[in-house]
Every structure is written in C-alpha cells, then in structure tokens.
Design a protein around this motif. Structure first.
Motif, mmCIF file in Angstrom:
data_model
loop_
_atom_site.group_PDB
_atom_site.id
_atom_site.type_symbol
_atom_site.label_atom_id
_atom_site.label_comp_id
_atom_site.label_asym_id
_atom_site.label_seq_id
_atom_site.Cartn_x
_atom_site.Cartn_y
_atom_site.Cartn_z
ATOM 1 N N HIS A 80 34.146 38.604 -27.274
ATOM 2 C CA HIS A 80 35.046 37.751 -26.496
ATOM 3 C C HIS A 80 34.981 36.290 -26.937
ATOM 4 O O HIS A 80 35.931 35.534 -26.732
ATOM 5 C CB HIS A 80 34.723 37.843 -25.010
ATOM 6 N N VAL A 81 33.843 35.888 -27.470
ATOM 7 C CA VAL A 81 33.664 34.531 -27.987
ATOM 8 C C VAL A 81 33.005 34.626 -29.358
ATOM 9 O O VAL A 81 32.406 35.653 -29.689
ATOM 10 C CB VAL A 81 32.793 33.668 -27.040
ATOM 11 N N PRO A 82 33.129 33.576 -30.197
ATOM 12 C CA PRO A 82 32.548 33.618 -31.549
ATOM 13 C C PRO A 82 31.045 33.870 -31.532
ATOM 14 O O PRO A 82 30.377 33.677 -30.514
ATOM 15 C CB PRO A 82 32.877 32.225 -32.103
ATOM 16 N N PRO A 83 30.491 34.286 -32.674
ATOM 17 C CA PRO A 83 29.054 34.572 -32.751
ATOM 18 C C PRO A 83 28.212 33.341 -32.468
ATOM 19 O O PRO A 83 28.595 32.222 -32.805
ATOM 20 C CB PRO A 83 28.862 35.031 -34.206
ATOM 21 N N ILE A 138 21.011 38.301 -42.528
ATOM 22 C CA ILE A 138 21.851 39.429 -42.926
ATOM 23 C C ILE A 138 23.260 39.163 -42.411
ATOM 24 O O ILE A 138 23.459 38.931 -41.214
ATOM 25 C CB ILE A 138 21.327 40.762 -42.364
ATOM 26 N N ASP A 139 24.225 39.176 -43.322
ATOM 27 C CA ASP A 139 25.616 38.930 -42.955
ATOM 28 C C ASP A 139 26.292 40.241 -42.588
ATOM 29 O O ASP A 139 26.082 41.271 -43.227
ATOM 30 C CB ASP A 139 26.345 38.271 -44.127
ATOM 31 N N SER A 140 27.083 40.221 -41.543
ATOM 32 C CA SER A 140 27.858 41.387 -41.146
ATOM 33 C C SER A 140 29.238 40.922 -40.717
ATOM 34 O O SER A 140 29.482 39.715 -40.569
ATOM 35 C CB SER A 140 27.173 42.125 -39.985
ATOM 36 N N GLU A 141 30.131 41.868 -40.488
ATOM 37 C CA GLU A 141 31.484 41.504 -40.093
ATOM 38 C C GLU A 141 31.524 40.876 -38.704
ATOM 39 O O GLU A 141 32.500 40.229 -38.333
ATOM 40 C CB GLU A 141 32.381 42.745 -40.114
ATOM 41 N N MET A 142 30.452 41.015 -37.944
ATOM 42 C CA MET A 142 30.411 40.476 -36.586
ATOM 43 C C MET A 142 29.628 39.166 -36.481
ATOM 44 O O MET A 142 29.654 38.517 -35.443
ATOM 45 C CB MET A 142 29.801 41.510 -35.626
ATOM 46 N N GLY A 143 28.925 38.787 -37.562
ATOM 47 C CA GLY A 143 28.169 37.542 -37.524
ATOM 48 C C GLY A 143 26.954 37.588 -38.421
ATOM 49 O O GLY A 143 26.586 38.651 -38.945
ATOM 50 N N VAL A 144 26.346 36.429 -38.647
ATOM 51 C CA VAL A 144 25.149 36.311 -39.490
ATOM 52 C C VAL A 144 23.909 36.364 -38.606
ATOM 53 O O VAL A 144 23.711 35.504 -37.750
ATOM 54 C CB VAL A 144 25.157 34.998 -40.295
#
Length: 235
Positions: free
Chosen positions: A170-173, A208-214
C-alpha cells in the motif's frame, strides 16, 4: 488523474513513515514534535492529502491499518532465539531524514518537480541505509508482516518480513534496514499473505534486491508462526 499529484502523494506517504523511524533511531518516543514530514503534510492540498492517505483506512482481516506495527514489549529468549525489535536493526547514529533538509519540503506543492527529486533521493538513500553488522549470525525472533516473493498460490516459499502493515504493497518499501528477506525451512500457507507472524531463525547481514524492495537482512527461518497477540489498540 494528475501524474504530478501521484508523485507528490507518494513522497508524502513515505515521508510520513520517517517520524517513527527517526524516533527509534534516536531512542525517542513514537510521538515526535513537528517534523519535516508534518510540515510537508500541512502544505499539501486537501484533495492531494486525501489521495495520499486513501489506503490508511484500509484494514486487514486481522484488524490492522496501514502503518501499524507489531510491538515486542519485553525482550526474552524463546526456544533459543532472542526476541528483538525492529529498532534493533537501525544504527543508533543514523538519521533517515537528514538528507532531506536541503529540499525545503515545507514549500512543496502537488505539481512541484522537486517531488520527483525527493522521491528519487529518498529511494537511493533508503536502499543503501546502514545496517547493524553485529546482527550477523544472531539467533533471533521478531514479529512482522508477510509480503510474498515466491508463491504457487498454495504455499509461500520466500517472503519479505516488514515492520508495519501495508509496507511494499500500500505504501513504498521502508529502508533496507527495515526489510528482512526470509526463506522458511517449511513453506507457509499462501493465506498468510500480509498477515502478522513471528519468525525465528539465524540472521545474515547483506543486501538482496527484489521486485518488492531492497532487504538489508536475510533470515533462514527455522520457525514461522502466526502472531497471536491482540492487534494494536487505537484511541
């Protein structure tokens, strides 16, 4: 829909999370006095403010609102794992809002191009937020919310553990030091998506980088269990 307003609202939504983070980093209480984020909010139009906070009234089936946290009231050892709080993952000398001082956020309007600059700088700073190196190898237990990374619709094999409801969705990482990449020994039910859990395991430190955040931390989870305590009480 005005793209500039969306950008500005996104900046505001993330800035509002700086208040508890800054208080935690300084060992202060959750209630802070006037902050950069609050001054920016005062200068946001009513319409833009409503859009920025539209998701704030959303509740999960467990009764949580966007931004609400799970609290470890008394640190203890359970099953060989030491209970920690999310504050323990933030270096005490880190000021997550310090880099925003020269952006004059109190002067931002909904269509101000500096909103994009603020968002980009904030994302870069947060993705490289400093970590607590002494956490490496620690056997810990902490509560958080599940954000799936790898799932087949029945089981979740990897997920991000986040400190407050709605993060990454709902809000940025949040900053990297407030994201934990979890690989459970046993996959958890897909129904636990965005649900509160206790996670016990051995911590590793590294991004670790992912599509949802670092994520700045990783946890090989020996145990993932439902969070049983009552939801936060609201006035």
């Amino acid at each position: 829909m005005n793209a500039d307003r969306i950008i500005s609202s996104a900046v505001l939504a993330v800035l509002l999370t700086l208040v508890p983070l800054h208080a935690a980093a300084q060992g202060a209480t959750a209630k802070a006095s006037e902050t950069t984020a609050e001054r920016a909010a005062e200068n946001t139009s009513a319409k833009g403010n409503e859009k920025a906070n539209a998701n704030a009234s959303d509740k999960s089936s467990a009764g949580y609102q966007v931004g609400e946290r799970l609290v470890v009231r008394v640190a203890k050892v359970k099953g060989g794992f030491v209970e920690i709080s999310w504050d323990d993952l933030i270096p005490t000398d880190w000021n997550p809002e310090g880099f925003l001082a020269d952006l004059k956020l109190d002067q931002l309007e909904d269509n101000d191009p500096r909103a994009m600059e603020a968002l980009q700088r904030m994302r870069a700073e947060w993705d490289h937020a400093p970590l607590v190196e002494r956490m490496a190898g620690a056997s810990v237990r902490l509560p958080g919310f599940v954000v799936p990374l790898e799932t087949d619709g029945k089981k979740i094999r990897e997920f991000l553990l986040v400190p407050y409801f709605g993060a990454c969705v709902h809000v940025p990482p949040p900053p990297a030091n407030q994201l934990i990449h979890v690989i459970p020994d046993k996959p958890v039910p897909a129904a636990w998506n965005m649900m509160p859990v206790w996670v016990s395991g051995v911590m590793a430190v590294g991004r670790i980088d992912s599509e949802m955040g670092v994520a700045g931390y990783q946890l090989r989870a020996v145990k993932v269990e439902e969070y049983k305590e009552d939801p936060p009480q609201r006035e």
